[in-house]
Design an enzyme around this catalytic site. Structure first.
Site, mmCIF file in Angstrom:
data_model
loop_
_atom_site.group_PDB
_atom_site.id
_atom_site.type_symbol
_atom_site.label_atom_id
_atom_site.label_comp_id
_atom_site.label_asym_id
_atom_site.label_seq_id
_atom_site.Cartn_x
_atom_site.Cartn_y
_atom_site.Cartn_z
ATOM 1 N N TYR A 77 -66.290 30.215 -78.706
ATOM 2 C CA TYR A 77 -66.259 30.332 -77.240
ATOM 3 C C TYR A 77 -67.014 31.578 -76.793
ATOM 4 O O TYR A 77 -67.733 31.555 -75.788
ATOM 5 C CB TYR A 77 -64.811 30.404 -76.738
ATOM 6 C CG TYR A 77 -64.734 30.309 -75.232
ATOM 7 C CD1 TYR A 77 -64.605 29.074 -74.599
ATOM 8 C CD2 TYR A 77 -64.836 31.453 -74.441
ATOM 9 C CE1 TYR A 77 -64.587 28.977 -73.213
ATOM 10 C CE2 TYR A 77 -64.812 31.360 -73.053
ATOM 11 C CZ TYR A 77 -64.689 30.120 -72.451
ATOM 12 O OH TYR A 77 -64.678 30.030 -71.089
ATOM 13 N N PHE A 129 -89.044 24.614 -53.424
ATOM 14 C CA PHE A 129 -88.616 23.602 -54.386
ATOM 15 C C PHE A 129 -87.231 23.140 -53.968
ATOM 16 O O PHE A 129 -86.424 23.925 -53.458
ATOM 17 C CB PHE A 129 -88.627 24.107 -55.833
ATOM 18 C CG PHE A 129 -88.290 22.980 -56.770
ATOM 19 C CD1 PHE A 129 -89.206 21.970 -56.988
ATOM 20 C CD2 PHE A 129 -87.039 22.876 -57.360
ATOM 21 C CE1 PHE A 129 -88.883 20.867 -57.777
ATOM 22 C CE2 PHE A 129 -86.707 21.784 -58.159
ATOM 23 C CZ PHE A 129 -87.633 20.776 -58.367
ATOM 24 N N THR A 130 -86.941 21.871 -54.230
ATOM 25 C CA THR A 130 -85.744 21.221 -53.668
ATOM 26 C C THR A 130 -84.453 21.983 -53.965
ATOM 27 O O THR A 130 -83.735 22.404 -53.054
ATOM 28 C CB THR A 130 -85.655 19.784 -54.220
ATOM 29 O OG1 THR A 130 -85.739 19.845 -55.648
ATOM 30 C CG2 THR A 130 -86.789 18.923 -53.687
ATOM 31 N N ASP A 220 -89.475 32.020 -60.474
ATOM 32 C CA ASP A 220 -88.997 30.740 -61.002
ATOM 33 C C ASP A 220 -89.891 30.459 -62.205
ATOM 34 O O ASP A 220 -91.036 30.010 -62.055
ATOM 35 C CB ASP A 220 -89.094 29.639 -59.949
ATOM 36 C CG ASP A 220 -88.600 28.296 -60.503
ATOM 37 O OD1 ASP A 220 -88.529 28.146 -61.742
ATOM 38 O OD2 ASP A 220 -88.291 27.401 -59.687
ATOM 39 N N LYS A 263 -87.868 22.351 -69.201
ATOM 40 C CA LYS A 263 -89.316 22.084 -69.072
ATOM 41 C C LYS A 263 -90.047 22.829 -70.193
ATOM 42 O O LYS A 263 -90.033 22.392 -71.334
ATOM 43 C CB LYS A 263 -89.806 22.501 -67.682
ATOM 44 C CG LYS A 263 -89.417 21.556 -66.558
ATOM 45 C CD LYS A 263 -88.007 21.686 -66.100
ATOM 46 C CE LYS A 263 -87.747 21.034 -64.772
ATOM 47 N NZ LYS A 263 -86.321 21.108 -64.409
ATOM 48 N N ARG A 387 -92.549 12.696 -54.143
ATOM 49 C CA ARG A 387 -92.536 14.117 -53.782
ATOM 50 C C ARG A 387 -93.182 14.241 -52.404
ATOM 51 O O ARG A 387 -94.289 14.739 -52.241
ATOM 52 C CB ARG A 387 -93.300 14.983 -54.795
ATOM 53 C CG ARG A 387 -92.708 14.985 -56.198
ATOM 54 C CD ARG A 387 -91.578 15.987 -56.469
ATOM 55 N NE ARG A 387 -90.292 15.663 -55.952
ATOM 56 C CZ ARG A 387 -89.148 16.257 -56.372
ATOM 57 N NH1 ARG A 387 -89.171 17.174 -57.314
ATOM 58 N NH2 ARG A 387 -87.995 15.961 -55.826
ATOM 59 N N PHE A 454 -83.241 12.876 -52.111
ATOM 60 C CA PHE A 454 -84.179 12.071 -52.905
ATOM 61 C C PHE A 454 -83.537 11.495 -54.163
ATOM 62 O O PHE A 454 -83.949 10.458 -54.657
ATOM 63 C CB PHE A 454 -85.411 12.905 -53.293
ATOM 64 C CG PHE A 454 -85.093 14.143 -54.073
ATOM 65 C CD1 PHE A 454 -84.708 15.308 -53.444
ATOM 66 C CD2 PHE A 454 -85.161 14.140 -55.457
ATOM 67 C CE1 PHE A 454 -84.385 16.445 -54.168
ATOM 68 C CE2 PHE A 454 -84.846 15.269 -56.191
ATOM 69 C CZ PHE A 454 -84.451 16.427 -55.539
#
Ligand code: PM9
Length: 462
Positions: A77, A129-130, A220, A263, A387, A454
């Protein structure tokens, strides 16, 4: 006999060890599947998809080294050895001091927004960005787009369309005052602009401007390795530098980052928040335990942290990046050569179809990009993502739809998953939809969720 090309090609720096069979369902079944999904490709079952270009998020193929690392998961943990491996990899390749894992990128965005943004603040960024904007707004902030105007023009060939418009940023600081700007959110690359990079020179200039006003920069870093590859290829002075050294320099102009490891970092799940300021890190880790898990696992299993640590090291390889972005460019240039309208230049992780140019007869309020993504699936079983106006959502004050200039469909290429032949089939499928463009119809939204619509909105043909 045809003349032999003089070029020398790149090839993937790996070979395939395991395969996952694909299946193409019939045209009738595809018609039924997309109707049952409310013409939203997010609501399709993956087993009804032939070539899945919905996203590059969590869809990478891991290496044998990463899978081997999965067997070395320390599922304690607290204080898992895999956390320390991950921390060391982030410190080595990204250069930040204090790190906490999060379950994925938006977990880090939530924590950063909550600790930095007060109601009434402004958060400038190089295009929205969303999920990022959602968390900034949920914390009471207002997002302000300060990307250069070229980014909003799909045909503009400027190589660094992710750059920050320095005059627009300076004007915002003059208008609202530095005290109302907790940080500048710099994305590298810029997803919603077409995976477009930001140059090192621009990042340095943003650093100089913000330092003069005591404003932080948070990166980001979701696709910052891809951004580093573009700097290597396109920016004077960087051709002989490794992607790894460019990444490290780029990150040095920021005060921390949010990261979706799904990513660049070549894993199926995970992310992190990195900060250079100890006090801010202490605030963040106190919140991580509320939303994510203990600060040494942040919602991730030990084995997944190990896979991410190893994925980071693999992701900065020059050969990996050349093959990864080379494949995206192969698809994009083929479509461009055939006269199919795509965002130029081709970006890092995806090829973006210009739905306005496909369907000039469909008004933006009838969701041309949503219709194009549905039509592509119906034609060929290829899954892409809208998009455009659906992703852009509504203005948080007026409730009106945002009307973004870019109305796009994204063909997103997972890393190390598909072959050039899949790219050929995809290009031919897109070309068939392009040929049938005159008969396309718009959509009506029949269900609109409250947040990030979306993902779950439903539509019917007009
Ligand atoms: N991007 C993408 O498909 C995942 C689904 S759409 C929300 O492009 C950036 C630049 C992203 C991103 C996710 C996130 C959020 C932050 N910044 O999905 O929460 O492209 O790991 O990351 C998606 P998570």
């Amino acid at each position: 006999m045809k003349p032999r090309p003089t070029k020398r090609s790149w090839a993937e720096p790996w070979k395939v060890k395991m395969v996952e069979p694909l299946r193409m369902i019939s045209a009738d079944e595809r018609r039924r599947a997309i109707a049952a999904a409310g013409y939203n490709t997010f609501l399709l079952r993956s087993e009804d998809v032939y070539i899945d270009l919905l996203t590059d998020s969590g869809t990478s193929a891991m290496s044998d080294q990463q899978w081997a690392g999965m067997m070395l998961g320390d599922e304690a943990y607290a204080g898992s050895r895999n956390f320390y491996n991950l921390e060391a990899a982030i410190q080595k390749y990204y250069g930040y001091r204090y790190i906490t894992p999060t379950h994925q990128g938006r977990g880090a965005e939530n924590i950063l927004s909550q600790i930095c943004i007060k109601p009434g603040d402004y958060v400038p960024g190089n295009m929205y960005f969303t999920t990022t904007r959602h968390h900034q707004e949920a914390a009471g902030g207002t997002f302000v787009d300060v990307v250069i105007p070229e980014a909003h023009d799909p045909a503009n060939e400027f190589p660094f369309k992710g750059n920050v418009d320095l005059e627009a940023l300076a004007a915002l600081i003059a208008r609202v005052g530095a005290a109302k700007i907790p940080y500048v959110c710099v994305a590298a690359t810029v997803n919603m602009a077409g995976g477009q990079p930001i140059s090192m020179a621009n990042m340095q200039a943003v650093r100089a401007l913000t330092r003069a006003h005591g404003i932080r920069i948070f990166l980001d870093a979701t696709r910052a390795v891809e951004n580093a590859w573009f700097i290597q290829q396109l920016e004077p002075g960087y051709r002989d530098r490794s992607v790894a050294s460019i990444l490290l320099e780029f990150c040095s102009y920021s005060d921390g980052c949010t990261m979706s490891g799904k990513k660049d970092a070549l894993v199926n799940i995970g992310g992190w928040l990195a900060l250079n300021d100890k006090d801010l890190y202490d605030e963040a880790s106190a919140l991580v335990v509320v939303y994510e898990g203990l600060h040494t696992y942040g919602g991730m299993a030990g084995r997944d942290m190990e896979a991410m640590a190893r994925g980071i090291a693999e992701s900065v390889s020059d050969d990996h990046m050349t093959a990864r972005i080379g494949q995206v460019q192969y698809l994009g240039e083929m479509l461009h050569d055939w006269g199919v309208p795509v965002v130029r230049p081709i970006g890092g992780h995806a090829v973006y179809l210009d739905a306005r140019a496909f369907y000039p007869h469909i008004p933006q309020d009838q969701f041309p990009a949503q219709a194009l993504a549905a039509n592509l699936y119906e034609e060929s079983g290829v899954r892409a993502m809208e998009r455009g106006i659906v992703s852009a959502g509504r203005d948080k004050l007026t409730g009106e739809n945002h009307h973004p200039k870019l109305e796009l469909v994204r063909l997103t290429i997972p890393r190390r998953v598909y072959t050039q032949a899949h790219m050929d089939v995809t290009a031919e499928s897109v070309a068939a939809v392009w040929d049938a463009r005159a008969s396309a119809r718009g959509l009506r939204m029949t269900y609109e969720p409250r947040h990030l619509r979306f993902f779950q909105a439903r539509f019917e043909p007009i």
